[in-house]
Enzyme design. Structure first.
Site, PDB file in Angstrom:
ATOM      1  CD  GLU A 270      -2.837   0.664   2.538  1.00 57.11           C
ATOM      2  OE1 GLU A 270      -3.926   0.092   2.407  1.00 57.11           O
ATOM      3  OE2 GLU A 270      -2.368   1.012   3.640  1.00 57.11           O
ATOM      4  CB  CYS A 343       3.066  37.166   6.823  1.00 57.30           C
ATOM      5  SG  CYS A 343       3.518  38.532   7.837  1.00 57.30           S
ATOM      6  CE1 TYR A 379       1.199  11.232   2.380  1.00 57.85           C
ATOM      7  CE2 TYR A 379       3.416  10.524   1.813  1.00 57.85           C
ATOM      8  CZ  TYR A 379       2.118  10.221   2.188  1.00 57.85           C
ATOM      9  OH  TYR A 379       1.742   8.910   2.351  1.00 57.85           O
TER      10      TYR A 379
HETATM   11  N1  LLP Z   1      -1.184   3.200   4.334  1.00 56.73           N
HETATM   12  C1  LLP Z   1      -1.595   3.864   5.425  1.00 56.73           C
HETATM   13  C2  LLP Z   1      -2.618   3.271   6.277  1.00 56.73           C
HETATM   14  C3  LLP Z   1      -1.032   5.112   5.733  1.00 56.73           C
HETATM   15  O1  LLP Z   1      -1.423   5.748   6.838  1.00 56.73           O
HETATM   16  C4  LLP Z   1      -0.050   5.667   4.894  1.00 56.73           C
HETATM   17  C5  LLP Z   1       0.525   6.981   5.166  1.00 56.73           C
HETATM   18  C6  LLP Z   1       0.333   4.953   3.745  1.00 56.73           C
HETATM   19  C7  LLP Z   1      -0.257   3.701   3.502  1.00 56.73           C
HETATM   20  C8  LLP Z   1       1.348   5.462   2.776  1.00 56.73           C
HETATM   21  O2  LLP Z   1       2.567   5.672   3.362  1.00 56.73           O
HETATM   22  P1  LLP Z   1       3.837   5.992   2.425  1.00 56.73           P
HETATM   23  O3  LLP Z   1       4.068   4.793   1.569  1.00 56.73           O
HETATM   24  O4  LLP Z   1       3.497   7.168   1.605  1.00 56.73           O
HETATM   25  O5  LLP Z   1       4.954   6.259   3.380  1.00 56.73           O
HETATM   26  N2  LLP Z   1       2.773  13.562   5.308  1.00 56.73           N
HETATM   27  C9  LLP Z   1       3.894  12.679   5.651  1.00 56.73           C
HETATM   28  C10 LLP Z   1       3.552  11.242   5.434  1.00 56.73           C
HETATM   29  C11 LLP Z   1       2.318  10.810   6.198  1.00 56.73           C
HETATM   30  C12 LLP Z   1       1.946   9.389   5.902  1.00 56.73           C
HETATM   31  C13 LLP Z   1       0.586   9.050   6.412  1.00 56.73           C
HETATM   32  N3  LLP Z   1       0.164   7.706   6.125  1.00 56.73           N
HETATM   33  C14 LLP Z   1       5.111  13.093   4.842  1.00 56.73           C
HETATM   34  O6  LLP Z   1       5.038  14.083   4.125  1.00 56.73           O
HETATM   35  O7  LLP Z   1       6.165  12.449   4.931  1.00 56.73           O
END
Ligand code: LLP
Length: 423
Positions: A270, A343, A379
């Protein structure tokens, strides 16, 4: 294993398109996605039975559509993401499992939508089992488990352990089974996402926890999901995870469970970041170069309203400079601080966690040049805001050598739509 690409500090193009031309056509700040990178990343994960994209990373309909055409399915963490998935053409036919609602709660709108479309649900709290049971007795669900430990590139992205609100605590499985029985619900899958930026050392622990939990749930299981968290390198000394090893660990876990249960379990992954981060860049124009004591501040027209990761997590993004009049690779390299127009003193792209400003060695940018914040496809736009009444950037997709607008720049009218001045 994939090799980390060199991060150049001077560039004139993105995916073969001139940056100056892109800016002329679409303006700045501008998000640009090279869709061929997304396609490559999807094919890297072909060994898994199912790739479920975490659309929270980058949910533009055009990107979702192209992923769908490559056989990727999605998760949705809100009613809005369910609607977005449907708008991008994902099927609500429950036999296809193309959309899964995965969250720690049902808000009322999400529960209504899940029931209306009979969508798959990945429950992150015992309450979700009972709430779904009341509306859809006989349903099948998967459970998101918090194995009691976690990992993440920052404390804010760690999704396991006692400090995390996510998932069902591993010691509450029995309670979930009881609730499922009461609600005539069957638990058909388990899911563990322990954090963004997970590494292989951690993974065998996760796989063991998955196996233990799966054995306590039993033969009703049909799928296990490895969650997301695959890292991408943001710096040249960072690496990709060895995907073969990553798959082998999960595959071995799945095979042992399949053997025990006497039927084949499906193995899902995922990812969010892994599929979209490296495809995306944010182009901004340099509007001022000024000094503060020994520091040189290069202020551009994009801020943390456009890309929040540096200010939220101290996240590092590769940065390159494109000259207004061509190549800057022969310019003197100087230490500069890159900031935005907001700002607020935290509006700095070159900072580390805790808000400490750092400088970056770059070919000396001048007013009118462009600064490119790279690896911004995950993100990035999705965390943009209208802070300081800034309109959100336009998004462009480069596909087959053509730059296509996939989201027009917001206007002031978009900004105040919905606001009311009472009599
Ligand atoms: N599955 C679930 C249940 C999740 O909560 C997340 C991410 C993912 C998959 C995907 O994770 P990834 O493969 O993208 O690491 N805003 C933060 C990242 C927050 C991730 C939240 N959940 C950033 O900019 O690093």
């Amino acid at each position: 294993m994939l090799t980390v690409p060199p991060f150049a500090t001077a560039r004139t193009e993105i995916a073969g398109q001139s940056i100056a031309e892109l800016v002329k056509s679409f303006g700045t700040p501008l998000y640009v996605y090279d869709i061929s990178v997304v396609e490559q990343r999807i094919s890297d994960l072909a060994a898994f039975d199912r790739i479920r994209y975490a659309q929270k990373a980058c949910g533009n309909l055009a990107i979702l559509d192209r992923m769908r055409r490559q056989g990727v399915v999605v998760d949705a963490v809100s009613a809005g993401e369910i609607r977005r998935a449907i708008a991008a053409g994902f099927s609500t036919d429950s036999s296809k499992h193309e959309i899964v609602y995965t969250a720690d709660i049902f808000d009322r709108e999400a529960l209504d939508l899940v029931v209306e479309h009979s969508l798959d649900v990945n429950c992150g709290s015992p309450d979700m089992i009972s709430q779904l049971g009341e509306r859809r007795p006989g349903a099948e669900v998967t459970l998101r488990i918090n194995p009691g430990f976690g990992h993440g590139h920052s404390q804010k992205t760690n999704t396991g352990g006692e400090q995390s609100k996510h998932g069902i605590w591993h010691e509450q499985i029995d309670e979930c089974l009881r609730r499922a029985d009461q609600a005539r619900i069957t638990i058909t899958g388990l899911h563990m996402h322990i954090g963004s930026g997970t590494d292989l050392e951690h993974l065998s622990e996760v796989c063991e926890a998955m196996e233990r939990t799966a054995l306590s749930v039993g033969r009703t299981l049909k799928t296990i999901s490895a969650g997301g968290g695959l890292p991408v390198p943001y710096k040249s000394d960072e690496t990709y995870v060895d995907l073969d090893k990553y798959f082998q660990l999960w595959d071995a876990t799945r095979n042992r469970l399949s053997e025990t249960f006497g039927h084949r379990l499906e193995l899902e992954i995922e990812p969010g970041r892994y599929l979209s981060a490296e495809s995306g860049s944010l182009i901004a124009e340099v509007r001022s170069v000024k000094k503060a004591g020994a520091n040189v501040f290069v202020l551009v027209d994009a801020g943390f309203n456009d890309l929040a990761r540096p200010v939220m997590y101290g996240a590092y993004h590769p940065i390159s400079v494109c000259g207004a009049r061509g190549d800057v690779s022969t310019r003197e390299q100087l230490d500069v601080i890159i900031g935005g127009p907001l700002c607020e003193s935290g509006d700095i792209f070159t900072q580390r966690e805790g808000g400490f400003v750092e400088s970056r060695k770059l070919p000396m940018p001048m007013v009118g040049d462009y600064v490119v914040l790279e690896n911004a496809g995950a993100y990035g736009f999705v965390m943009a805001s209208n802070y300081n009444s800034k309109t959100r950037a336009a998004e462009v997709m480069i596909e087959n050598g053509e730059a296509k607008l996939i989201r027009r720049r917001e206007t002031f009218d978009d900004l105040i739509r919905g606001e009311v001045i009472p009599e």
